[in-house]
Structures are given as structure tokens and as C-alpha cells.
Motif scaffolding. Sequence first.
Motif, mmCIF file in Angstrom:
data_model
loop_
_atom_site.group_PDB
_atom_site.id
_atom_site.type_symbol
_atom_site.label_atom_id
_atom_site.label_comp_id
_atom_site.label_asym_id
_atom_site.label_seq_id
_atom_site.Cartn_x
_atom_site.Cartn_y
_atom_site.Cartn_z
ATOM 1 N N GLY A 271 0.942 -1.245 -0.059
ATOM 2 C CA GLY A 271 -0.161 0.079 0.057
ATOM 3 C C GLY A 271 0.861 1.164 -0.031
ATOM 4 N N ILE A 272 1.801 1.255 -0.689
ATOM 5 C CA ILE A 272 2.586 2.518 -0.881
ATOM 6 C C ILE A 272 2.965 2.642 -2.267
ATOM 7 C CG2 ILE A 272 3.913 2.022 1.246
ATOM 8 C CD1 ILE A 272 6.425 0.918 -0.471
ATOM 9 N N LEU A 273 3.347 4.101 -2.917
ATOM 10 C CA LEU A 273 3.736 4.505 -3.890
ATOM 11 C C LEU A 273 5.053 5.057 -3.692
ATOM 12 C CD1 LEU A 273 0.539 6.465 -5.281
ATOM 13 C CD2 LEU A 273 1.220 3.938 -5.764
ATOM 14 N N GLY A 274 5.924 4.933 -4.464
ATOM 15 C CA GLY A 274 7.198 5.438 -4.632
ATOM 16 C C GLY A 274 8.233 5.315 -5.880
ATOM 17 N N GLY A 275 9.480 5.093 -5.642
ATOM 18 C CA GLY A 275 10.491 4.874 -6.826
ATOM 19 C C GLY A 275 11.612 4.407 -6.193
ATOM 20 N N ASP A 276 12.809 4.334 -7.102
ATOM 21 C CA ASP A 276 13.997 3.927 -6.625
ATOM 22 C C ASP A 276 14.672 5.048 -5.967
ATOM 23 O OD1 ASP A 276 13.496 1.499 -7.911
ATOM 24 O OD2 ASP A 276 14.719 1.911 -9.702
ATOM 25 N N LEU A 277 15.698 4.680 -5.256
ATOM 26 C CA LEU A 277 16.461 5.673 -4.399
ATOM 27 C C LEU A 277 18.013 5.645 -5.258
ATOM 28 C CD1 LEU A 277 16.994 7.617 -2.262
ATOM 29 C CD2 LEU A 277 18.407 5.611 -0.932
ATOM 30 N N ASP A 278 18.244 6.821 -5.892
ATOM 31 C CA ASP A 278 19.309 6.986 -6.806
ATOM 32 C C ASP A 278 20.151 7.810 -5.887
ATOM 33 O OD1 ASP A 278 18.514 9.499 -7.275
ATOM 34 O OD2 ASP A 278 17.665 9.189 -9.315
ATOM 35 N N SER A 279 21.363 8.014 -6.617
ATOM 36 C CA SER A 279 22.473 8.855 -5.566
ATOM 37 C C SER A 279 22.049 10.468 -5.680
ATOM 38 C CB SER A 279 24.082 8.751 -6.442
ATOM 39 O OG SER A 279 23.501 9.157 -8.022
ATOM 40 N N GLU A 280 21.247 10.862 -6.751
ATOM 41 C CA GLU A 280 21.005 12.390 -6.622
ATOM 42 C C GLU A 280 20.003 12.448 -5.585
ATOM 43 O OE1 GLU A 280 19.116 15.553 -9.945
ATOM 44 O OE2 GLU A 280 19.845 13.918 -10.336
ATOM 45 N N GLY A 292 17.934 1.453 -2.599
ATOM 46 C CA GLY A 292 16.450 1.042 -1.869
ATOM 47 C C GLY A 292 15.361 1.561 -2.420
ATOM 48 N N ALA A 293 14.182 1.754 -1.784
ATOM 49 C CA ALA A 293 12.996 1.945 -2.384
ATOM 50 C C ALA A 293 12.475 3.212 -1.511
ATOM 51 C CB ALA A 293 11.948 0.890 -1.951
ATOM 52 N N PHE A 294 12.368 4.074 -2.365
ATOM 53 C CA PHE A 294 11.841 5.542 -1.714
ATOM 54 C C PHE A 294 10.386 5.618 -1.657
ATOM 55 C CE2 PHE A 294 10.493 9.959 -2.388
ATOM 56 C CZ PHE A 294 11.013 10.509 -1.135
ATOM 57 N N VAL A 295 9.793 5.796 -0.272
ATOM 58 C CA VAL A 295 8.277 5.835 -0.275
ATOM 59 C C VAL A 295 7.823 7.268 -0.491
ATOM 60 C CG1 VAL A 295 6.210 5.452 1.393
ATOM 61 C CG2 VAL A 295 8.282 3.856 1.446
ATOM 62 N N ARG A 296 7.163 7.664 -1.482
ATOM 63 C CA ARG A 296 6.604 8.737 -1.657
ATOM 64 C C ARG A 296 5.082 9.081 -1.078
ATOM 65 N NH1 ARG A 296 6.398 8.279 -6.895
ATOM 66 N NH2 ARG A 296 3.936 7.903 -7.209
ATOM 67 N N GLU A 297 4.350 7.949 -1.185
ATOM 68 C CA GLU A 297 2.865 7.993 -0.552
ATOM 69 C C GLU A 297 2.906 6.818 -0.015
ATOM 70 O OE1 GLU A 297 -1.373 8.725 -2.339
ATOM 71 O OE2 GLU A 297 0.297 9.217 -3.617
ATOM 72 N N VAL A 298 1.917 7.138 1.201
ATOM 73 C CA VAL A 298 1.274 5.752 1.893
ATOM 74 C C VAL A 298 -0.323 5.974 1.805
ATOM 75 C CG1 VAL A 298 1.155 4.447 4.103
ATOM 76 C CG2 VAL A 298 3.426 5.697 3.637
ATOM 77 N N ASN A 299 -0.822 4.771 1.180
ATOM 78 C CA ASN A 299 -2.268 5.016 1.113
ATOM 79 C C ASN A 299 -2.936 4.639 2.558
ATOM 80 O OD1 ASN A 299 -1.763 4.844 -1.491
ATOM 81 N ND2 ASN A 299 -2.004 2.413 -2.003
ATOM 82 N N ALA A 300 -4.042 5.554 2.684
ATOM 83 C CA ALA A 300 -4.903 5.584 3.874
ATOM 84 C C ALA A 300 -5.397 4.307 4.190
ATOM 85 C CB ALA A 300 -5.891 6.591 4.071
ATOM 86 N N GLY A 301 -5.233 3.645 5.630
ATOM 87 C CA GLY A 301 -5.535 2.261 5.925
ATOM 88 C C GLY A 301 -4.979 1.016 5.377
ATOM 89 N N SER A 302 -3.777 1.493 4.837
ATOM 90 C CA SER A 302 -3.133 0.193 4.337
ATOM 91 C C SER A 302 -2.273 -0.635 5.140
ATOM 92 C CB SER A 302 -2.255 0.816 3.018
ATOM 93 O OG SER A 302 -1.289 1.849 3.445
ATOM 94 N N ALA A 303 -1.535 -1.664 4.898
ATOM 95 C CA ALA A 303 -0.759 -2.211 5.702
ATOM 96 C C ALA A 303 0.371 -1.441 6.050
ATOM 97 C CB ALA A 303 -0.431 -3.563 4.745
ATOM 98 N N ALA A 304 0.926 -0.788 5.066
ATOM 99 C CA ALA A 304 2.145 -0.021 5.134
ATOM 100 C C ALA A 304 1.750 1.270 6.398
ATOM 101 C CB ALA A 304 2.296 0.920 4.102
ATOM 102 N N GLU A 305 0.463 1.642 6.303
ATOM 103 C CA GLU A 305 0.199 2.752 7.322
ATOM 104 C C GLU A 305 0.013 2.141 8.702
ATOM 105 O OE1 GLU A 305 -2.980 6.402 7.414
ATOM 106 O OE2 GLU A 305 -3.621 4.605 7.783
#
Length: 456
Positions: A271-280, A292-305
Motif C-alpha cells: 500500500g505504498i507509492l514510490g520509486g528507486d532511490l538513486d545517488s542524486e 533502496g525503495a523511496f516511499v513517496r506516498e502511503v495509502n490510507a488504511g493500508s498495511a504500510a500505514e
Amino acid sequence: MKITFGRFLVISLLAVTGAVSTANAGLPFFGKDEEVPSLAPMLEEVTPAVVSISVAGTQVSRQRVPEMFRFFFGPNMPDEQVQERPFRGLGSGVVIDAERGYVVTNNHVVDQADKITIKLVDGRELEAKKIGSDEQSDIALLQVEPTNLTAVKLADSDKLRVGDYVVAIGNPFGLTQTVTSGIVSAMGRSDLNIVGNGGYEDFIQTDAAINRGNSGGALVNLKGELVGINTAIYGPNGGNVGIGFAIPANMMKNLTNQLIEFGEIRRGLLGILGGDLDSELARAMGLDVNQGAFVREVNAGSAAEKGGIQPGDIIVSIDGKDIHSFTELRAKVGTLGAGTEVSLGLIREGSRKTVKVTLDDYVAETVTASQMNPYLEGANFSDGKTQDGMPGVLVSEVQPRSPAARLGLQDGDVIVGINRQRISNVAELRSYLSENEGVIALNVKRGQSSLYLVIR
């Protein structure tokens, strides 16, 4: 001239003789009674578990009839032409449970097959039925009559390292029981688009020769334990160039266990949205890691939250295993079953933390369109399939006179593409809409028809 040449020739031969003698001095000498190192004993135990698979079926292709033809031939002209073509194919498989007769192979080996036959190393041929398959990870599970079968032992593929020796066993080009060897060249290969957009890829890369027909065969370690299922090759001309890919045994086991228990894949959802973590991005955030995996957004009520994950977190491991990209995280989570508890290692504001998350059921995700785009308000979206079995986003409960209704969406529509990019599920549609602006063209399947709806 002759004398000089003769002397030079003698000196050269002596030099060569000396070099050969010196080089051989350190090599072991195997006498008649000494055993030469060989993989044969291991292969004698493993090869009975690797089978040849032959399939036969009918491939259905559909082509939309142009409007000009319907104009000339009248309203009785069908919307599309359907062609059926018989096909035959060959591949490989691996017996993973001798007592219950379970055989694993690639989905693309048995896809659309009406008849599946496996041939054992002892020459026996058995009819197989398909228990289930997963197009997005290219795994299929078959079952045969469990009569005097041999199963391969499974290894913990998470312990595999680059440089480990591996052996590929299969039936390339219909040549049964072919064995090649090599090493593990890389781990965690993703974003290869081998199984199509929206697929779950976390491949082992090897230089063991893999060719057409090897698909579904075994990749084993020197103990004869299964570490992967051979799936694809990289080759400009379709031949082996020393770059082959295999599905890790742990990933295969997670998927086949779900097929055995439920008859289908019940994916885990974080339950997240995101993208790859790069050096920049790492420099901008002052991090000491570059992958790593960069977390941009966490969906409300999701397992991640519920598990305490926050936007801005960097997920760097799952169950103690390093994560190098968002795609790799998605593949690992998506092939774990719903309800599985995982331990995620993350970095938050420079500090390392560990959180435990119980994965949601992926297929249960239903969101309102207004959560993704205001122009789609008035409809609900959920994961679904077209009448032909193509995965996509099912549209339901379209409210009259809503923006979604004015756009032309109807109950039962299935969105399969957006701006010519394939869309297989709600998460992909939501991710695309959050990252792109401007004109949006939705490719919609409505029954047997295909149409585009444009949002400006």
C-alpha cells in the motif's frame, strides 16, 4: 642460413618443451584407479526430476474490423474477426513434489494449451493438468499421476551469491536432458520487461547456457538443490550469449503454495507509492545509502500505514535481505501471500528502523476514481480481467451524470492501457496518474470491443 635456422628451431622446441613441463608440474595426475572430479553423481540424482513438456492447443487472435468495411457490408458485419490457429510447443519442467505429482514450469510454456504431456527421463509419458498459473510472474503448476516420480530438493535461494556455481538442466530445441554449467552472474534483476509490463521480476542471472526449450527447467547448485526455474535469455538473435535468467526458488515456492492452497495467486499488498532511490536523491536527502525503495506516498488504511511506514522512508531490506530498488521490493511483496508478516528495514531521517507489517490482500483493493483523478469521479476501480482474460482495471458503480459517466465510462469496462502504456491493476493506474499530467487517453475494453476515452 640452414644451420642458423636449425639451431633456432631446436632452441624453440626446447623452450616449448620446458614451458610445458613446468606448467604441468603443478597439475594433479589422475591414474587409472583415481576418480576424476565430475558432476555426474549429482546429476544422476537430479535429472530424473527434470521433465520434457510438450503442449498442443489453439491460439485465438482477434482483429477489429475497420469502420469502412462495416459501411460497405452492412450492420451485420461483426465488430472483429476471430482467427484460430493450432499450435504445438516444447519446454521443460521440474517435479517439486513426487507424492502429489506436482510439476512446476513457466506460464508461457503451457499458456492456452489444451493438451499437456510430460516425458520423464525413463521414457514414460504422462498427461498433465494445469492446477493454476500466474502470468505476471511466469509460473505455472501442473499435476500428473504420482507414480514412481523423483522430486528435486529446494534450496534457500536467498542465500545464493554472485559467483556460486550453478547447473542448468532442460530440453533446449527439443534435445532432452541437456546440461550446462556456469556461475551466478547477478541477483535481483528487475525492470527487464521479460514477463510484460506490470510483471513481478526478481531474476537470478547466470552465464550457464540457456536456450529455447530450456524454459521451465531447473537451475541447481552443486549439491543438486533447486535454486531457480530457467525462464528467459538475453540474445539479439534469440540464441545464448551467456546471459540467462531464472526465477528464484523461494519466489516459485511462495507462488506454488498459493496455487495449491487457493487455486489462484493471492498477492500481498503493502500500500505504498514510490520509486528507486538513486545517488542524486540520496544526496538531496543527506543519506548515506544509494540504493533502496523511496516511499513517496502511503495509502490510507493500508498495511504500510498500520505498520508505521511514513512518506520519505527509505526501505532497504525485507526479512533481513537487502532491497536495491522499488521494483525489487514490489516483486518480493507481490509474490508473498496476503496475510504474510514481513519485517522491513528502513531509514528515516538518517536513523535505521525495523517495522513489522502484515500484508493486505492485493485483489481486495478497491478505490474510488476521485482518489486518482477528479475527472474520473463517480466510479469505483478494482483489479479485474477482460472477457479474454487480460488483466486490467475493472470499472464499477458509475454514478449517473458524474464526471466519469460524462467521460463515457460504463459499469463493466476494463481499462487495459493509458497513453499507450499497458495497465494491469489499480496500483499501476494510480501510480501513472499521480506521476503524469496533460492529456490522458484510456484504452478501454468493453465486451469484445476496444475504445479510447480521452481526458483533456
